[in-house]
Write a protein that holds these residues in place. Structure first.
Motif, PDB file in Angstrom:
ATOM      1  N   ALA A  52     114.412  61.381  30.486  1.00  0.00           N
ATOM      2  CA  ALA A  52     114.346  61.749  31.910  1.00  0.00           C
ATOM      3  C   ALA A  52     114.062  60.531  32.771  1.00  0.00           C
ATOM      4  O   ALA A  52     113.487  59.543  32.316  1.00  0.00           O
ATOM      5  CB  ALA A  52     113.282  62.817  32.131  1.00  0.00           C
ATOM      6  N   LYS A  53     114.469  60.610  34.030  1.00  0.00           N
ATOM      7  CA  LYS A  53     114.230  59.527  34.983  1.00  0.00           C
ATOM      8  C   LYS A  53     113.387  59.973  36.170  1.00  0.00           C
ATOM      9  O   LYS A  53     112.896  59.148  36.921  1.00  0.00           O
ATOM     10  CB  LYS A  53     115.562  58.967  35.485  1.00  0.00           C
ATOM     11  CG  LYS A  53     116.380  58.260  34.412  1.00  0.00           C
ATOM     12  CD  LYS A  53     117.642  57.657  34.992  1.00  0.00           C
ATOM     13  CE  LYS A  53     118.432  56.922  33.918  1.00  0.00           C
ATOM     14  NZ  LYS A  53     119.672  56.338  34.466  1.00  0.00           N
ATOM     15  N   LEU A  54     113.245  61.281  36.334  1.00  0.00           N
ATOM     16  CA  LEU A  54     112.492  61.803  37.473  1.00  0.00           C
ATOM     17  C   LEU A  54     111.488  62.838  36.988  1.00  0.00           C
ATOM     18  O   LEU A  54     111.843  63.786  36.290  1.00  0.00           O
ATOM     19  CB  LEU A  54     113.449  62.436  38.493  1.00  0.00           C
ATOM     20  CG  LEU A  54     112.819  63.153  39.687  1.00  0.00           C
ATOM     21  CD1 LEU A  54     111.954  62.196  40.489  1.00  0.00           C
ATOM     22  CD2 LEU A  54     113.898  63.757  40.571  1.00  0.00           C
ATOM     23  N   PHE A  55     110.240  62.646  37.370  1.00  0.00           N
ATOM     24  CA  PHE A  55     109.158  63.545  36.959  1.00  0.00           C
ATOM     25  C   PHE A  55     108.402  64.044  38.184  1.00  0.00           C
ATOM     26  O   PHE A  55     108.205  63.296  39.144  1.00  0.00           O
ATOM     27  CB  PHE A  55     108.167  62.827  36.040  1.00  0.00           C
ATOM     28  CG  PHE A  55     108.759  62.343  34.749  1.00  0.00           C
ATOM     29  CD1 PHE A  55     108.697  63.126  33.602  1.00  0.00           C
ATOM     30  CD2 PHE A  55     109.382  61.112  34.681  1.00  0.00           C
ATOM     31  CE1 PHE A  55     109.254  62.687  32.416  1.00  0.00           C
ATOM     32  CE2 PHE A  55     109.943  60.651  33.503  1.00  0.00           C
ATOM     33  CZ  PHE A  55     109.876  61.449  32.363  1.00  0.00           C
ATOM     34  N   VAL A  56     107.982  65.294  38.137  1.00  0.00           N
ATOM     35  CA  VAL A  56     107.074  65.855  39.134  1.00  0.00           C
ATOM     36  C   VAL A  56     105.861  66.361  38.370  1.00  0.00           C
ATOM     37  O   VAL A  56     105.986  67.209  37.484  1.00  0.00           O
ATOM     38  CB  VAL A  56     107.725  67.000  39.922  1.00  0.00           C
ATOM     39  CG1 VAL A  56     106.698  67.652  40.847  1.00  0.00           C
ATOM     40  CG2 VAL A  56     108.910  66.497  40.726  1.00  0.00           C
ATOM     41  N   VAL A  57     104.687  65.830  38.688  1.00  0.00           N
ATOM     42  CA  VAL A  57     103.450  66.235  38.016  1.00  0.00           C
ATOM     43  C   VAL A  57     102.621  67.033  39.008  1.00  0.00           C
ATOM     44  O   VAL A  57     102.198  66.504  40.036  1.00  0.00           O
ATOM     45  CB  VAL A  57     102.645  65.022  37.513  1.00  0.00           C
ATOM     46  CG1 VAL A  57     101.385  65.487  36.788  1.00  0.00           C
ATOM     47  CG2 VAL A  57     103.498  64.164  36.589  1.00  0.00           C
ATOM     48  N   ASN A  62      93.031  73.338  36.918  1.00  0.00           N
ATOM     49  CA  ASN A  62      92.791  73.382  35.474  1.00  0.00           C
ATOM     50  C   ASN A  62      93.745  72.515  34.663  1.00  0.00           C
ATOM     51  O   ASN A  62      93.856  72.674  33.447  1.00  0.00           O
ATOM     52  CB  ASN A  62      92.889  74.836  34.979  1.00  0.00           C
ATOM     53  CG  ASN A  62      91.826  75.716  35.599  1.00  0.00           C
ATOM     54  OD1 ASN A  62      90.633  75.474  35.427  1.00  0.00           O
ATOM     55  ND2 ASN A  62      92.253  76.735  36.328  1.00  0.00           N
ATOM     56  N   TYR A  63      94.439  71.612  35.329  1.00  0.00           N
ATOM     57  CA  TYR A  63      95.411  70.773  34.621  1.00  0.00           C
ATOM     58  C   TYR A  63      94.753  70.007  33.466  1.00  0.00           C
ATOM     59  O   TYR A  63      95.270  69.953  32.351  1.00  0.00           O
ATOM     60  CB  TYR A  63      96.056  69.790  35.607  1.00  0.00           C
ATOM     61  CG  TYR A  63      97.161  68.948  35.019  1.00  0.00           C
ATOM     62  CD1 TYR A  63      98.485  69.372  35.065  1.00  0.00           C
ATOM     63  CD2 TYR A  63      96.892  67.713  34.426  1.00  0.00           C
ATOM     64  CE1 TYR A  63      99.513  68.594  34.531  1.00  0.00           C
ATOM     65  CE2 TYR A  63      97.905  66.939  33.881  1.00  0.00           C
ATOM     66  CZ  TYR A  63      99.215  67.384  33.941  1.00  0.00           C
ATOM     67  OH  TYR A  63     100.225  66.611  33.393  1.00  0.00           O
ATOM     68  N   ALA A  64      93.583  69.401  33.743  1.00  0.00           N
ATOM     69  CA  ALA A  64      92.927  68.566  32.735  1.00  0.00           C
ATOM     70  C   ALA A  64      92.300  69.362  31.602  1.00  0.00           C
ATOM     71  O   ALA A  64      91.916  68.794  30.576  1.00  0.00           O
ATOM     72  CB  ALA A  64      91.854  67.696  33.399  1.00  0.00           C
ATOM     73  N   SER A  81     105.205  72.057  31.091  1.00  0.00           N
ATOM     74  CA  SER A  81     104.199  71.593  30.161  1.00  0.00           C
ATOM     75  C   SER A  81     103.701  72.712  29.264  1.00  0.00           C
ATOM     76  O   SER A  81     102.939  72.487  28.352  1.00  0.00           O
ATOM     77  CB  SER A  81     103.015  71.016  30.938  1.00  0.00           C
ATOM     78  OG  SER A  81     102.422  72.023  31.710  1.00  0.00           O
ATOM     79  N   SER A  82     104.161  73.925  29.540  1.00  0.00           N
ATOM     80  CA  SER A  82     103.743  75.034  28.695  1.00  0.00           C
ATOM     81  C   SER A  82     104.347  74.897  27.313  1.00  0.00           C
ATOM     82  O   SER A  82     103.713  75.149  26.315  1.00  0.00           O
ATOM     83  CB  SER A  82     104.171  76.357  29.327  1.00  0.00           C
ATOM     84  OG  SER A  82     105.556  76.384  29.518  1.00  0.00           O
ATOM     85  N   SER A  83     105.597  74.501  27.251  1.00  0.00           N
ATOM     86  CA  SER A  83     106.271  74.248  25.993  1.00  0.00           C
ATOM     87  C   SER A  83     107.677  73.797  26.279  1.00  0.00           C
ATOM     88  O   SER A  83     108.133  73.782  27.397  1.00  0.00           O
ATOM     89  CB  SER A  83     106.290  75.497  25.119  1.00  0.00           C
ATOM     90  OG  SER A  83     106.918  76.561  25.781  1.00  0.00           O
ATOM     91  N   SER A  84     108.411  73.457  25.240  1.00  0.00           N
ATOM     92  CA  SER A  84     109.801  73.079  25.408  1.00  0.00           C
ATOM     93  C   SER A  84     110.559  73.313  24.122  1.00  0.00           C
ATOM     94  O   SER A  84     110.139  72.896  23.070  1.00  0.00           O
ATOM     95  CB  SER A  84     109.903  71.603  25.809  1.00  0.00           C
ATOM     96  OG  SER A  84     111.260  71.218  25.846  1.00  0.00           O
ATOM     97  N   SER A  85     111.687  73.990  24.209  1.00  0.00           N
ATOM     98  CA  SER A  85     112.492  74.209  23.027  1.00  0.00           C
ATOM     99  C   SER A  85     113.919  73.756  23.244  1.00  0.00           C
ATOM    100  O   SER A  85     114.825  74.183  22.574  1.00  0.00           O
ATOM    101  CB  SER A  85     112.493  75.695  22.653  1.00  0.00           C
ATOM    102  OG  SER A  85     113.085  76.463  23.668  1.00  0.00           O
ATOM    103  N   ALA A  86     114.119  72.874  24.226  1.00  0.00           N
ATOM    104  CA  ALA A  86     115.464  72.420  24.527  1.00  0.00           C
ATOM    105  C   ALA A  86     115.976  71.539  23.411  1.00  0.00           C
ATOM    106  O   ALA A  86     115.238  70.827  22.781  1.00  0.00           O
ATOM    107  CB  ALA A  86     115.468  71.638  25.840  1.00  0.00           C
ATOM    108  N   PHE A 137     103.084  70.818  34.465  1.00  0.00           N
ATOM    109  CA  PHE A 137     102.204  71.728  35.203  1.00  0.00           C
ATOM    110  C   PHE A 137     101.302  72.488  34.247  1.00  0.00           C
ATOM    111  O   PHE A 137     101.563  72.586  33.047  1.00  0.00           O
ATOM    112  CB  PHE A 137     103.040  72.731  36.010  1.00  0.00           C
ATOM    113  CG  PHE A 137     103.869  73.652  35.153  1.00  0.00           C
ATOM    114  CD1 PHE A 137     103.379  74.888  34.737  1.00  0.00           C
ATOM    115  CD2 PHE A 137     105.135  73.277  34.748  1.00  0.00           C
ATOM    116  CE1 PHE A 137     104.139  75.729  33.938  1.00  0.00           C
ATOM    117  CE2 PHE A 137     105.902  74.113  33.948  1.00  0.00           C
ATOM    118  CZ  PHE A 137     105.403  75.334  33.544  1.00  0.00           C
ATOM    119  N   ARG A 138     100.225  73.044  34.781  1.00  0.00           N
ATOM    120  CA  ARG A 138      99.306  73.910  34.030  1.00  0.00           C
ATOM    121  C   ARG A 138      99.728  75.339  34.281  1.00  0.00           C
ATOM    122  O   ARG A 138      99.612  75.853  35.403  1.00  0.00           O
ATOM    123  CB  ARG A 138      97.868  73.674  34.490  1.00  0.00           C
ATOM    124  CG  ARG A 138      96.832  74.503  33.712  1.00  0.00           C
ATOM    125  CD  ARG A 138      96.734  74.043  32.270  1.00  0.00           C
ATOM    126  NE  ARG A 138      95.555  74.596  31.601  1.00  0.00           N
ATOM    127  CZ  ARG A 138      95.617  75.428  30.558  1.00  0.00           C
ATOM    128  NH1 ARG A 138      96.804  75.801  30.083  1.00  0.00           N
ATOM    129  NH2 ARG A 138      94.512  75.854  29.991  1.00  0.00           N
TER     130      ARG A 138
END
Length: 453
Positions: free
Chosen positions: A72-77, A82-84, A8-13, A25-26
């Motif tokens: 995606a089909k599978l997520f882990v949160v 401090n996530y919120a 969740s920090s970022s994504s450049s894929a 994630f935080r």
């Protein structure tokens, strides 16, 4: 295709990449502890991870992130303290929950509660209350804030049920890590996590992820042709499932003529079930490794199982410390195309003695005596494919689906008759006939008949 991990920090894929595992994630809470250790644990299971920490969050990055979520089909949160407080995390969670609601049973979301209780997320209390007070006092659109609250409540309620204690509840797919409190120098409470608790949490997260990964991984050959689940495979899979619960090392032998599908079945079983074991190894071309190379086989095998570079010079004298480490991990091992009886007679007894109970060893061979020489009792002969399965396999290679075209029906029957239930022959003939006309098929089959007379 290796499974990938997005943060969740970022994504450049690139948008063309499909993410089978997406972890939200935080960063400030878990980046340098839980996440890095989780990455290492997933890497050991040959699940590729993706991280691009430190990149700026912008519109282009967000579009790529949304594309990754939709594929995606599978997520882990990982819900942490401090996530919120991160609007980026909350926007990401909204996308995840919308994706799940749209796809329903095809999307799995596994919530992880890291030092926080589900009720804090569901009701937005504690640090989550503080975070939302700041969001509502900022320039954020009230509609967006409401979406964030709803997404949090939905995620916390996944498979909700009263929990009597902190810990892992496999039926609920929820993971917790317990924490204690101590006073710091200023007299304030601080949360204290033990390394054992965090190590156990990572183990449970990986254990929760792996079955879902196995469900979305399918054996594909070089032409991306899906595996035909025939009777031979079904019987072996049933045997594997029934035997793997035993408190012993299970050795299964697979034998049959060349090209009959032994290796393909072993590969499919390995791809589907090896992720459920702590270590695994698939050794190919064992027929080329005759008795003088037994030490090399043992060295390669144990090195892969322990994920370290070993130098074993004598199969009869293995360091007790190595054996002790191997005994701590259930393993899934395949020795493919074994030709030398000494491999089975010398190596199989050693594996029975040094592997952890519950481990699986599969040997494939063209020679049944190779298996009996090693004392292998569970032996399964691979027989020719049925007409129906042969038809499906040939059609996959020729027509890219499991059904042939009507004008080719009689010719297809002739090809299946020539192949006589041999998958390799069907693949070769199918690849050769692909894209050819009816007259070209007829001419080719007449030549084959003439050569076989």
């Amino acid at each position: 295709m290796p499974l990938s991990l997005s943060s969740s920090s970022s994504s450049s894929a690139p948008t063309t990449h499909r993410y089978d595992v997406f972890i939200s994630f935080r960063g400030e809470d878990v980046r340098h502890g839980l996440l890095s250790h989780l990455q290492a644990a997933l890497h050991e299971k040959q699940i590729g991870t993706f991280r691009d920490d430190g990149m700026d969050k912008g519109a282009a990055i967000w579009e790529e992130l949304v594309d990754a979520i939709r594929n995606a089909k599978l997520f882990v949160v990982i819900f942490s303290k401090n996530y919120a407080s991160s609007s980026w995390c909350l926007k990401e969670l909204v996308q995840i929950m919308e994706h799940k609601n749209n796809k329903n049973e095809h999307v799995v979301v596994i919530p992880v509660f890291y030092g926080i209780q589900p009720t804090h997320i569901r009701k937005q209390t504690g640090t989550y209350h503080t975070a939302f007070a700041e969001h509502e006092g900022s320039s954020e659109d009230p509609c967006h804030v409401l979406e964030w609250r709803t997404a949090l409540a939905q995620a916390a309620d996944l498979l909700a049920s009263p929990l009597m204690r902190t810990g892992w509840c496999p039926a609920l797919s929820k993971i917790f890590i317990s924490c204690s409190h101590e006073f710091d120098d200023k007299g304030d409470y601080k949360e204290v996590y033990s390394r054992d608790d965090e190590a156990e949490l990572i183990r449970k997260i990986v254990k929760a992820i792996l079955p879902h990964c196995a469900n979305i991984k399918h054996y594909m050959d070089g032409r991306n042709i899906p595996f035909i689940c025939n009777k031979n495979y079904t019987l072996l899979e049933y045997l594997l499932i029934m035997r793997r619960e035993l408190k012993e090392v299970v050795v299964i032998g697979i034998w049959g003529m060349g090209g009959i599908g032994k290796s393909t079945i072993a590969e499919t079983l390995f791809n589907k079930y090896s992720s459920e074991y702590e270590s695994s190894c698939f050794l190919t071309n064992s027929r080329e490794l005759a008795s003088p190379c037994l030490n090399n086989i043992c060295n390669t095998l144990l090195s892969q199982l322990l994920n370290q570079d070993l130098h074993i010079t004598n199969i009869g004298v293995v360091d007790s410390r190595i054996i002790s480490k191997v005994k701590q991990k259930r393993a899934f091992i395949v020795l493919d195309d074994v030709v030398d009886s000494s491999i089975a007679s010398d190596l199989v007894p050693m594996l029975r003695n040094c592997l952890c109970p519950g481990s699986i060893v599969i040997l494939t061979t063209r020679d049944r005596s190779v298996l009996t020489s090693g004392g292998v009792q569970q032996i399964h002969e691979i027989k020719k494919m049925s007409y129906g399965d042969s038809h499906k396999l040939l059609s996959r290679y020729v027509f890219s689906d499991s059904h042939s075209k009507e004008e080719y029906d009689k010719l297809t029957a002739r090809v299946i008759n020539y192949a006589y239930g041999n998958p390799l022959a069907l693949k070769i003939l199918g690849s050769f006939l692909r894209g050819k006309s009816v007259s070209e098929w007829d001419s080719a089959l007449k030549k084959i008949k003439k050569l076989s007379e």
